[in-house]
Scaffold this active site. Structure first.
Site, PDB file in Angstrom:
ATOM      1  N   ASP A  96     -59.352  53.647  39.898  1.00 51.59           N
ATOM      2  CA  ASP A  96     -57.926  53.601  39.625  1.00 51.59           C
ATOM      3  C   ASP A  96     -57.511  54.710  38.665  1.00 51.59           C
ATOM      4  O   ASP A  96     -58.345  55.396  38.069  1.00 51.59           O
ATOM      5  CB  ASP A  96     -57.559  52.252  38.997  1.00 51.59           C
ATOM      6  CG  ASP A  96     -57.648  51.103  39.978  1.00 51.59           C
ATOM      7  OD1 ASP A  96     -57.515  51.338  41.184  1.00 51.59           O
ATOM      8  OD2 ASP A  96     -57.851  49.956  39.526  1.00 51.59           O
ATOM      9  N   TYR A 165     -70.533  49.417  36.750  1.00 54.86           N
ATOM     10  CA  TYR A 165     -69.442  49.831  35.884  1.00 54.86           C
ATOM     11  C   TYR A 165     -69.720  49.381  34.454  1.00 54.86           C
ATOM     12  O   TYR A 165     -70.305  48.317  34.232  1.00 54.86           O
ATOM     13  CB  TYR A 165     -68.115  49.219  36.336  1.00 54.86           C
ATOM     14  CG  TYR A 165     -67.484  49.903  37.525  1.00 54.86           C
ATOM     15  CD1 TYR A 165     -66.566  50.940  37.347  1.00 54.86           C
ATOM     16  CD2 TYR A 165     -67.786  49.513  38.821  1.00 54.86           C
ATOM     17  CE1 TYR A 165     -65.975  51.574  38.427  1.00 54.86           C
ATOM     18  CE2 TYR A 165     -67.202  50.140  39.910  1.00 54.86           C
ATOM     19  CZ  TYR A 165     -66.296  51.172  39.708  1.00 54.86           C
ATOM     20  OH  TYR A 165     -65.720  51.800  40.773  1.00 54.86           O
TER      21      TYR A 165
END
Length: 326
Positions: A96, A165
């Site tokens: 994003d 992540y």
């Protein structure tokens, strides 16, 4: 960030006419990008690299009839546009706006003659020549780590086994090194890291993460989390990350905003605003609401993508396209 199981309408399928599939390993500072996926009029990682590919392979950019970016060979006569190669990257995990990557992977299907033309007078193989040329033209917030010929069956997105992540937080006001301000979220007051770690374990396994994410059209929010954990980085003199709080999550795929929403929910528990039972309830019973929305993007970094052995790449890609159910 999202990695859906269903086929990507943007996926570039190579034809049989002498194309080579390449694997690109890269890193980027996402702070000045509007995410990975190209968008008209916005600076994105995909758009930036595809423009660089067009430049180093001798192509020019124009707009097609639908307004989507395409590339063509240089015009012959003045005003004449020739049909040419359309660079299209397929990425392991779309990030994003504001999200970083230290170990991102994508693939590219490149006509063999264009790849060969990258060599020029360089006494290196074509892949390394392309790698060097890309590094020369890309901005300094994107780094090409390597360009290699992909093994048979490799698909950067669908062949991936897992993605990792890490989200970084400083919970000691005034203690964060200012050089990390673009990669670490600073919060007011100390967090109960042990409690956050304990409740986060409820996310491990196959769940519908509808409380923490939204599905793409035709997709689901069902994902399998393989590992999750919160920890405080040991304090070591001279270590930039000393004392930071880190959230690490490993899953086969992620739904849109899933990681940042999980982080936000855990922070509510660690700051004493919610209970561990509240968090577990959100995992067990999907319900989207404001308290489980995404936290700021800047603390999040994609730090790894793992793939199976070469002989299992095609089977993995085929299996992951199936729509999931519980």
């Amino acid at each position: 960030m999202d990695v859906e199981e269903n086929a990507d309408p943007d996926r570039y399928a190579p034809d049989a006419g002498g194309e080579v599939r390449l694997r690109l390993d890269l890193a980027y500072d996402g702070g000045s990008f509007h995410g990975w996926a190209r968008q008209p009029g916005l600076r994105t990682v995909q758009g930036t690299i595809e423009e660089a590919l067009a430049k180093v392979t001798g192509s020019g950019r124009r707009q097609d009839r639908q307004g989507l970016g395409t590339f063509s060979a240089p015009a012959g006569k003045e005003g004449e546009v020739q049909e040419g190669w359309n660079p299209r990257l397929v990425v392991a995990g779309r990030t994003d706006t504001g999200v970083h990557a230290s170990r991102q992977v994508c693939h590219l299907d490149l006509p063999a003659d264009l790849l060969a033309s990258c060599q020029g007078h360089m006494e290196v193989d074509p892949e390394q020549a392309l790698e060097r040329r890309l590094r020369h033209v890309l901005p300094d917030d994107v780094v090409i780590r390597s360009v290699t010929r992909a093994p048979d069956g490799f698909d950067a997105r669908f062949s991936a086994l897992e993605r990792t992540y890490v989200y970084r937080i400083c919970d000691r006001p005034g203690a964060m090194d200012p050089r990390l301000r673009g990669f670490v979220l600073e919060v007011d007051g100390p967090l109960d890291v042990e409690l956050m770690d304990s409740c986060a374990q409820a996310a491990v396994g196959l769940h519908d993460f509808g409380s923490f994410s939204t599905p793409n059209p035709g997709g689901t929010t069902i994902r399998k989390v393989l590992k999750v954990g919160w920890r405080r980085v040991p304090r070591v003199e001279g270590d930039l990350e000393s004392g930071l709080v880190e959230f690490t999550i490993v899953a086969d795929a992620f739904a849109h905003n899933m990681v940042r929403s999980l982080v936000n929910a855990c922070l509510r528990v660690g700051a004493g605003r919610q209970t561990a039972d509240w968090f577990r309830g959100k995992v067990e019973t999907p319900a989207r609401e404001g308290a489980t929305g995404p936290i700021a993007a800047r603390g999040l970094t994609l730090e790894g993508v793992a793939y199976p052995p070469d002989g299992e790449l095609a089977l993995r890609a085929q299996a992951i396209r199936a729509r999931r159910t519980l």
